[in-house]
Scaffold this active site. Structure first.
Site, PDB file in Angstrom:
ATOM      1  N   SER A  68       0.794  -1.238   0.000  1.00  0.00           N
ATOM      2  CA  SER A  68       0.000   0.000   0.000  1.00  0.00           C
ATOM      3  C   SER A  68       0.826   1.289   0.000  1.00  0.00           C
ATOM      4  CB  SER A  68      -0.957   0.024   1.183  1.00  0.00           C
ATOM      5  OG  SER A  68      -2.079  -0.771   0.886  1.00  0.00           O
ATOM      6  N   LYS A  71       0.402   3.340  -2.974  1.00  0.00           N
ATOM      7  CA  LYS A  71      -0.743   4.250  -3.144  1.00  0.00           C
ATOM      8  C   LYS A  71      -0.305   5.709  -3.154  1.00  0.00           C
ATOM      9  CE  LYS A  71      -3.932   0.948  -0.928  1.00  0.00           C
ATOM     10  NZ  LYS A  71      -4.561   0.543   0.347  1.00  0.00           N
ATOM     11  N   TYR A 193      -3.413  -2.139 -10.296  1.00  0.00           N
ATOM     12  CA  TYR A 193      -3.305  -2.021  -8.826  1.00  0.00           C
ATOM     13  C   TYR A 193      -2.388  -3.091  -8.231  1.00  0.00           C
ATOM     14  CZ  TYR A 193      -4.715  -2.166  -3.908  1.00  0.00           C
ATOM     15  OH  TYR A 193      -4.713  -2.199  -2.532  1.00  0.00           O
ATOM     16  N   TYR A 245      -4.514   3.869   8.238  1.00  0.00           N
ATOM     17  CA  TYR A 245      -5.859   3.285   8.297  1.00  0.00           C
ATOM     18  C   TYR A 245      -6.554   3.659   9.600  1.00  0.00           C
ATOM     19  CZ  TYR A 245      -3.794   0.743   4.434  1.00  0.00           C
ATOM     20  OH  TYR A 245      -3.161   0.428   3.272  1.00  0.00           O
ATOM     21  N   VAL A 263       1.042  -3.786   3.781  1.00  0.00           N
ATOM     22  CA  VAL A 263       0.984  -5.110   4.420  1.00  0.00           C
ATOM     23  C   VAL A 263       2.241  -5.964   4.171  1.00  0.00           C
ATOM     24  CG1 VAL A 263      -1.539  -5.260   4.602  1.00  0.00           C
ATOM     25  CG2 VAL A 263      -0.398  -6.137   2.551  1.00  0.00           C
TER      26      VAL A 263
HETATM   27  N1  GLN Z   1      -2.260  -5.228  -2.062  1.00  0.00           N
HETATM   28  C1  GLN Z   1      -2.854  -5.112  -0.758  1.00  0.00           C
HETATM   29  C2  GLN Z   1      -4.353  -5.246  -0.878  1.00  0.00           C
HETATM   30  O1  GLN Z   1      -4.901  -4.705  -1.788  1.00  0.00           O
HETATM   31  C3  GLN Z   1      -2.486  -3.786  -0.171  1.00  0.00           C
HETATM   32  C4  GLN Z   1      -3.043  -3.592   1.200  1.00  0.00           C
HETATM   33  C5  GLN Z   1      -2.108  -2.892   2.130  1.00  0.00           C
HETATM   34  O2  GLN Z   1      -0.885  -2.879   1.963  1.00  0.00           O
HETATM   35  N2  GLN Z   1      -2.667  -2.377   3.207  1.00  0.00           N
HETATM   36  O3  GLN Z   1      -5.012  -5.862  -0.093  1.00  0.00           O
END
Ligand code: GLN
Length: 310
Positions: A68, A71, A193, A245, A263
């Site tokens: 993530s 992003k 993505y 988050y 993650v």
């Molecule tokens: N690729 C992961 C997902 O879409 C990214 C989530 C994350 O890093 N919080 O679930």
């Protein structure tokens, strides 16, 4: 205090050492099977400053799945491409929900709360897929340019693993499409993505590549303009309120820096007018944030007095 980095290396080493016992706390993400095989006791920290210094400890040069954290790069690319029109399709509010939650998206008619929860990042991926002829390549080129490193690559195994276990992300994308908020075909959006999530980078590369957010949108080493000062401010604001988050409030309360977790166990924190901190330790807490990473960033922010709220 914060500009005295003579003993920064020792500080990072000491902070990392103090976390030894925590390396097995938390749980490595396993809903993407390829991530479950990562060694849990690897850990690193790196600080890059806008005046060109880079200091690290532990496994800070070892690439990991940025997940993530991607992003942030995607958001900057989309802001540069479509400008304020982006904010008609995604909001800038904390969600108060887990990163992959679907429930709010139904209530709010397919408009994601912010660009750093999964729904928002899928929306951003749609913008990139629709506005670049080869969005995955454009993403990789953007990151390589920022990190000044042509060897950065996509981990194909992580990509394929997420692709075959991405039903929730697919559900989010299809739900947004049903509300007319996704333009491209869903498989193309998901492919973009998952590709950006599967990019592998080290703490050092991440810290250096995000310095423009600590320097009003300008890459301090090349002096090239990456985004406007206004957009750098906006990204930092979103990271402050939503980057961790449903633990963003607690992180602001206890650390006080714009930050983004992934993650894969990575965590970046922007220190405006100073630099970027990046940590990596795979085991996560229930919010999907790295346990050791949060402790490390909290530790260095405290020692150097880096909170933006001081
Ligand atoms: N690729 C992961 C997902 O879409 C990214 C989530 C994350 O890093 N919080 O679930």
């Amino acid at each position: 205090m914060k500009n005295n980095i003579v003993d920064l290396q020792d500080k990072l080493q000491a902070l990392l050492h103090a976390q030894r016992d925590n390396f097995i706390q938390g749980k490595v993400a396993d809903y993407i099977p390829a991530l479950a095989s990562v060694q849990p006791d690897l850990a690193g920290i790196c600080v890059a400053t806008i005046d060109g210094k880079t200091v690290g400890a532990g496994d800070y040069q070892r690439p990991f799945s940025i997940q993530s954290i991607s992003k942030v790069f995607g958001l900057v690319m989309a802001m540069n491409r479509v400008g304020d029109a982006l904010w008609q399709r995604v909001k800038m509010e904390p969600s108060g929900q887990p990163f992959n939650s679907i429930i709010q998206l139904e209530w709010e008619k397919g408009i994601p709360r912010n660009p750093v929860i999964n729904a928002g990042a899928l929306l951003v991926s749609d913008v990139l897929t629709s506005h670049f002829s080869a969005s995955k390549l454009a993403f990789l080129s953007f990151v390589r340019k920022l990190a000044n490193n042509e060897t950065i690559r996509v981990d194909k195994q992580v990509y394929l693993s997420e692709l075959s276990h991405g039903n929730r992300n697919a559900a989010l994308a299809y739900l947004m499409k049903s509300f007319g908020n996704i333009e491209a075909e869903i498989p193309a959006v998901l492919s973009h993505y998952f590709t950006q999530c599967a990019v592998a980078m080290s703490c050092q590369q991440l810290a250096q590549s995000l310095l423009f957010l600590a320097f009003k949108g300008v890459d301090p080493s090349s002096k090239s303009i990456i985004c406007s000062p206004k957009d750098a401010h906006r990204v930092n604001a979103i990271l402050s309120t939503s980057g961790m988050y449903d633990q963003s409030g607690e992180f602001a309360f206890s650390v006080g820096l714009p930050a983004k977790s992934g993650v894969g166990g990575g965590l970046i924190a922007i220190v405006p007018n100073y630099g970027v901190i990046c940590t990596w330790s795979p085991p996560l807490n229930s919010f999907g944030n790295s346990v050791v990473g949060m402790n490390l960033v909290a530790g260095i922010a405290e020692e150097l007095g880096l909170s933006i709220y001081h």
